[in-house]
Design a protein around this motif. Structure first.
Motif, PDB file in Angstrom:
ATOM      1  N   TYR A  71      75.072 -16.909   6.602  1.00  9.75           N
ATOM      2  CA  TYR A  71      74.932 -18.377   7.910  1.00  9.75           C
ATOM      3  C   TYR A  71      74.764 -19.421   7.096  1.00  9.75           C
ATOM      4  CZ  TYR A  71      73.580 -14.425  10.509  1.00  9.75           C
ATOM      5  OH  TYR A  71      73.479 -12.901  11.418  1.00  9.75           O
ATOM      6  N   ARG A  72      75.603 -19.735   5.885  1.00  9.94           N
ATOM      7  CA  ARG A  72      76.108 -20.721   4.643  1.00  9.94           C
ATOM      8  C   ARG A  72      76.513 -21.573   5.820  1.00  9.94           C
ATOM      9  NH1 ARG A  72      77.808 -16.693   2.033  1.00  9.94           N
ATOM     10  NH2 ARG A  72      80.090 -16.318   1.717  1.00  9.94           N
ATOM     11  N   TRP A  73      77.422 -21.233   6.398  1.00  8.18           N
ATOM     12  CA  TRP A  73      78.823 -22.399   7.241  1.00  8.18           C
ATOM     13  C   TRP A  73      77.450 -23.385   8.230  1.00  8.18           C
ATOM     14  CZ3 TRP A  73      77.845 -20.396  12.176  1.00  8.18           C
ATOM     15  CH2 TRP A  73      77.082 -19.189  12.304  1.00  8.18           C
ATOM     16  N   ALA A  74      76.051 -22.783   9.317  1.00 10.27           N
ATOM     17  CA  ALA A  74      75.819 -23.502  10.030  1.00 10.27           C
ATOM     18  C   ALA A  74      75.575 -24.718   8.894  1.00 10.27           C
ATOM     19  CB  ALA A  74      74.107 -22.362  10.314  1.00 10.27           C
ATOM     20  N   GLY A  75      74.983 -24.524   8.343  1.00 13.46           N
ATOM     21  CA  GLY A  75      75.042 -26.244   8.135  1.00 13.46           C
ATOM     22  C   GLY A  75      75.868 -27.199   8.055  1.00 13.46           C
ATOM     23  N   PRO A  76      77.011 -27.046   7.619  1.00  9.03           N
ATOM     24  CA  PRO A  76      77.949 -28.184   7.192  1.00  9.03           C
ATOM     25  C   PRO A  76      78.507 -28.359   8.531  1.00  9.03           C
ATOM     26  CG  PRO A  76      78.266 -26.478   5.560  1.00  9.03           C
ATOM     27  CD  PRO A  76      76.946 -26.055   6.485  1.00  9.03           C
ATOM     28  N   LEU A  77      78.594 -27.142   9.477  1.00 11.75           N
ATOM     29  CA  LEU A  77      79.371 -27.409  11.187  1.00 11.75           C
ATOM     30  C   LEU A  77      77.835 -28.260  11.844  1.00 11.75           C
ATOM     31  CD1 LEU A  77      80.456 -26.091  13.263  1.00 11.75           C
ATOM     32  CD2 LEU A  77      78.825 -24.186  13.574  1.00 11.75           C
ATOM     33  N   LEU A  78      76.588 -28.138  11.502  1.00 10.41           N
ATOM     34  CA  LEU A  78      75.603 -28.448  12.823  1.00 10.41           C
ATOM     35  C   LEU A  78      76.052 -30.224  12.045  1.00 10.41           C
ATOM     36  CD1 LEU A  78      72.481 -26.647  12.753  1.00 10.41           C
ATOM     37  CD2 LEU A  78      73.549 -27.696  13.942  1.00 10.41           C
ATOM     38  N   ILE A  79      76.382 -30.802  10.826  1.00  5.39           N
ATOM     39  CA  ILE A  79      76.575 -32.210  10.433  1.00  5.39           C
ATOM     40  C   ILE A  79      78.035 -32.909  10.677  1.00  5.39           C
ATOM     41  CG2 ILE A  79      76.934 -33.532   7.971  1.00  5.39           C
ATOM     42  CD1 ILE A  79      75.420 -31.481   6.799  1.00  5.39           C
ATOM     43  N   ALA A  80      78.635 -31.959  10.988  1.00  2.01           N
ATOM     44  CA  ALA A  80      80.240 -31.951  11.228  1.00  2.01           C
ATOM     45  C   ALA A  80      79.452 -32.429  13.243  1.00  2.01           C
ATOM     46  CB  ALA A  80      81.046 -30.576  11.204  1.00  2.01           C
ATOM     47  N   PHE A 113      83.593 -31.367   6.568  1.00  2.00           N
ATOM     48  CA  PHE A 113      82.714 -31.061   6.890  1.00  2.00           C
ATOM     49  C   PHE A 113      82.933 -29.526   7.620  1.00  2.00           C
ATOM     50  CE2 PHE A 113      79.913 -34.094   5.496  1.00  2.00           C
ATOM     51  CZ  PHE A 113      78.553 -33.687   4.785  1.00  2.00           C
ATOM     52  N   LEU A 114      83.826 -30.029   8.559  1.00  2.00           N
ATOM     53  CA  LEU A 114      84.591 -28.862   9.716  1.00  2.00           C
ATOM     54  C   LEU A 114      85.382 -28.449   8.459  1.00  2.00           C
ATOM     55  CD1 LEU A 114      85.546 -30.473  13.082  1.00  2.00           C
ATOM     56  CD2 LEU A 114      83.647 -29.407  12.554  1.00  2.00           C
ATOM     57  N   LEU A 115      86.403 -28.858   7.464  1.00  4.75           N
ATOM     58  CA  LEU A 115      86.568 -28.020   6.788  1.00  4.75           C
ATOM     59  C   LEU A 115      86.373 -26.735   5.348  1.00  4.75           C
ATOM     60  CD1 LEU A 115      89.687 -27.186   5.798  1.00  4.75           C
ATOM     61  CD2 LEU A 115      89.581 -29.340   3.789  1.00  4.75           C
ATOM     62  N   TRP A 116      85.063 -27.685   5.749  1.00  2.00           N
ATOM     63  CA  TRP A 116      83.902 -26.755   5.107  1.00  2.00           C
ATOM     64  C   TRP A 116      83.009 -25.724   5.398  1.00  2.00           C
ATOM     65  CZ3 TRP A 116      79.184 -28.885   2.138  1.00  2.00           C
ATOM     66  CH2 TRP A 116      78.461 -28.213   1.392  1.00  2.00           C
ATOM     67  N   THR A 117      82.931 -25.341   6.446  1.00  2.00           N
ATOM     68  CA  THR A 117      82.312 -24.927   7.628  1.00  2.00           C
ATOM     69  C   THR A 117      83.707 -23.120   7.570  1.00  2.00           C
ATOM     70  OG1 THR A 117      81.595 -26.498   8.966  1.00  2.00           O
ATOM     71  CG2 THR A 117      81.907 -24.353   9.866  1.00  2.00           C
ATOM     72  N   VAL A 118      85.007 -23.815   8.061  1.00  2.00           N
ATOM     73  CA  VAL A 118      86.308 -22.874   8.079  1.00  2.00           C
ATOM     74  C   VAL A 118      86.474 -22.185   7.305  1.00  2.00           C
ATOM     75  CG1 VAL A 118      88.022 -22.622   8.554  1.00  2.00           C
ATOM     76  CG2 VAL A 118      87.354 -24.289  10.081  1.00  2.00           C
ATOM     77  N   THR A 119      86.492 -23.043   5.972  1.00  2.00           N
ATOM     78  CA  THR A 119      86.074 -22.353   4.420  1.00  2.00           C
ATOM     79  C   THR A 119      85.011 -20.656   4.366  1.00  2.00           C
ATOM     80  OG1 THR A 119      87.153 -24.399   3.732  1.00  2.00           O
ATOM     81  CG2 THR A 119      86.229 -22.822   1.967  1.00  2.00           C
ATOM     82  N   LEU A 120      83.918 -21.324   4.699  1.00  2.00           N
ATOM     83  CA  LEU A 120      83.003 -20.805   4.626  1.00  2.00           C
ATOM     84  C   LEU A 120      82.442 -19.318   5.522  1.00  2.00           C
ATOM     85  CD1 LEU A 120      79.815 -22.999   3.685  1.00  2.00           C
ATOM     86  CD2 LEU A 120      80.876 -21.330   2.181  1.00  2.00           C
ATOM     87  N   ALA A 121      83.197 -19.779   6.819  1.00  2.00           N
ATOM     88  CA  ALA A 121      82.980 -19.365   7.477  1.00  2.00           C
ATOM     89  C   ALA A 121      84.566 -17.688   7.656  1.00  2.00           C
ATOM     90  CB  ALA A 121      83.677 -19.576   8.866  1.00  2.00           C
ATOM     91  N   ALA A 122      85.383 -18.138   6.684  1.00  2.00           N
ATOM     92  CA  ALA A 122      86.908 -17.155   6.818  1.00  2.00           C
ATOM     93  C   ALA A 122      86.506 -16.473   5.230  1.00  2.00           C
ATOM     94  CB  ALA A 122      87.704 -18.412   6.328  1.00  2.00           C
ATOM     95  N   GLY A 123      85.760 -17.178   4.206  1.00  2.29           N
ATOM     96  CA  GLY A 123      85.284 -16.229   3.169  1.00  2.29           C
ATOM     97  C   GLY A 123      84.354 -15.208   3.768  1.00  2.29           C
ATOM     98  N   GLN A 124      83.365 -15.151   4.395  1.00  2.89           N
ATOM     99  CA  GLN A 124      82.569 -15.228   5.167  1.00  2.89           C
ATOM    100  C   GLN A 124      82.444 -13.613   5.350  1.00  2.89           C
ATOM    101  OE1 GLN A 124      78.781 -15.839   7.132  1.00  2.89           O
ATOM    102  NE2 GLN A 124      78.417 -14.394   8.160  1.00  2.89           N
ATOM    103  N   LEU A 125      83.768 -13.592   6.671  1.00  2.00           N
ATOM    104  CA  LEU A 125      84.684 -12.980   7.741  1.00  2.00           C
ATOM    105  C   LEU A 125      85.160 -12.127   6.550  1.00  2.00           C
ATOM    106  CD1 LEU A 125      84.671 -11.929  10.553  1.00  2.00           C
ATOM    107  CD2 LEU A 125      86.673 -13.711  10.534  1.00  2.00           C
TER     108      LEU A 125
END
Length: 305
Positions: free
Chosen positions: A144-153, A185-197
């Protein structure tokens, strides 16, 4: 001499240009181009993670722009990301002043919820920073490494909503910087989420590779396919047949431009190779249905090939 137009008329003309058909078309085209570029970027991240698990690159497969865009739609199955988008839309709607078009109950509930969250926006940002530090330093919450950037955004956008409620006079720079940072940070979140999925779905497909489309190969000569899997069977049909060697036990990953990328049943990403087979006059490839899983009903990955 030419007469100059009054200042009021010139400003009115400029204002009217914004509502002209040409201006509206340009705005729609610009927004559509941005959305298409974003979907292309997300599709590249997703397909790179997915095919990377099978030691392949989407660029060597020759995927086109439209295919990358369509692959980005897989993120619509990511419930956390969809919930975050809904939350951000609710915050944006609650921060707008003209609310006469909405029912009073919805306006009141949305305002109270957004105000309560916006009051603690610094806590949300701090929580996101802690999650980022935990990921970088100790590799915690790795799935869940995308959780940090998502919360900051979310925290940055909540902070903007709170400042809008307080009606503090602010310049364009003071508003643009937090919004831009939240977008990054939202773009970072989407990037991490897409890679993880993409990685998750590749692992699921590799574990249930027997359910994928089967590959039966007929060849005039031995292809030299070597695999530790006992499922890869080679049968000699005799010298009276031109395509005398038949290979079974392979599952198709992807087919592009006459090249078939396949793995044997029981394939392991850490040790086993991916076979690239090209159909020629001496090699014929037939596609067969995969095997439907017949285990317990509770197994969520069970699906037809």
């Amino acid at each position: 001499m030419t007469e100059t137009e009054p200042r009021g008329r010139r400003s009115a003309k400029r204002t009217g240009d914004l509502t002209s058909p040409t201006a509206l078309v340009n705005i729609v085209i610009a927004q559509a181009s941005f959305i298409a570029a974003l979907m292309f970027y997300v599709g590249v991240i997703y397909t790179s993670a997915y095919y990377g698990h099978f030691h392949l690159s989407p660029f060597t497969l020759g995927l086109g722009f439209a295919e990358f865009v369509l692959q980005s739609l897989h993120l619509m199955t990511f419930p956390v990301l969809v919930s975050a988008v809904v939350l951000l839309i609710a915050v944006a709607v609650s921060g707008r002043r003209p609310r006469q078009a909405l029912p009073d109950s919805i306006v009141r509930a949305t305002s109270l919820g957004a105000s309560a969250l916006a009051r603690y926006y610094l806590v949300v940002v701090a929580a996101g920073l802690l999650l980022l530090i935990a990921w970088w330093q100790w590799q915690l919450l790795l799935p869940y490494r995308w959780a940090g950037p998502l919360l900051i955004a979310i925290g940055l956008l909540l902070g903007e909503a709170r400042r809008a409620e307080m009606d503090h006079p602010r310049g364009l720079r003071d508003t643009a910087v937090p919004i831009f940072a939240a977008g990054v940070f939202l773009l970072w979140t989407v990037t991490l989420a897409a890679g993880q999925l993409g990685e998750w779905q590749a692992r699921n497909d590799a574990r249930d590779v027997v359910e994928r489309t089967g590959l039966m190969i007929f060849s005039a000569k031995r292809l030299g396919l070597q695999s530790p899997s006992p499922k890869l069977a080679i049968e000699d049909l005799g010298d009276k047949v031109h395509l005398r060697y038949r290979y079974t036990g392979l599952r198709l990953i992807v087919a592009r431009d006459g090249h078939y990328y396949a793995v044997p049943i029981g394939w392991k990403a850490e040790t086993d190779p991916v076979y690239v087979i090209r159909e020629t006059d001496d090699v014929r490839i037939e596609l067969t249905p995969g095997v439907r899983y017949t285990g317990p009903v509770s197994r969520s990955a069970a699906a037809p090939s």
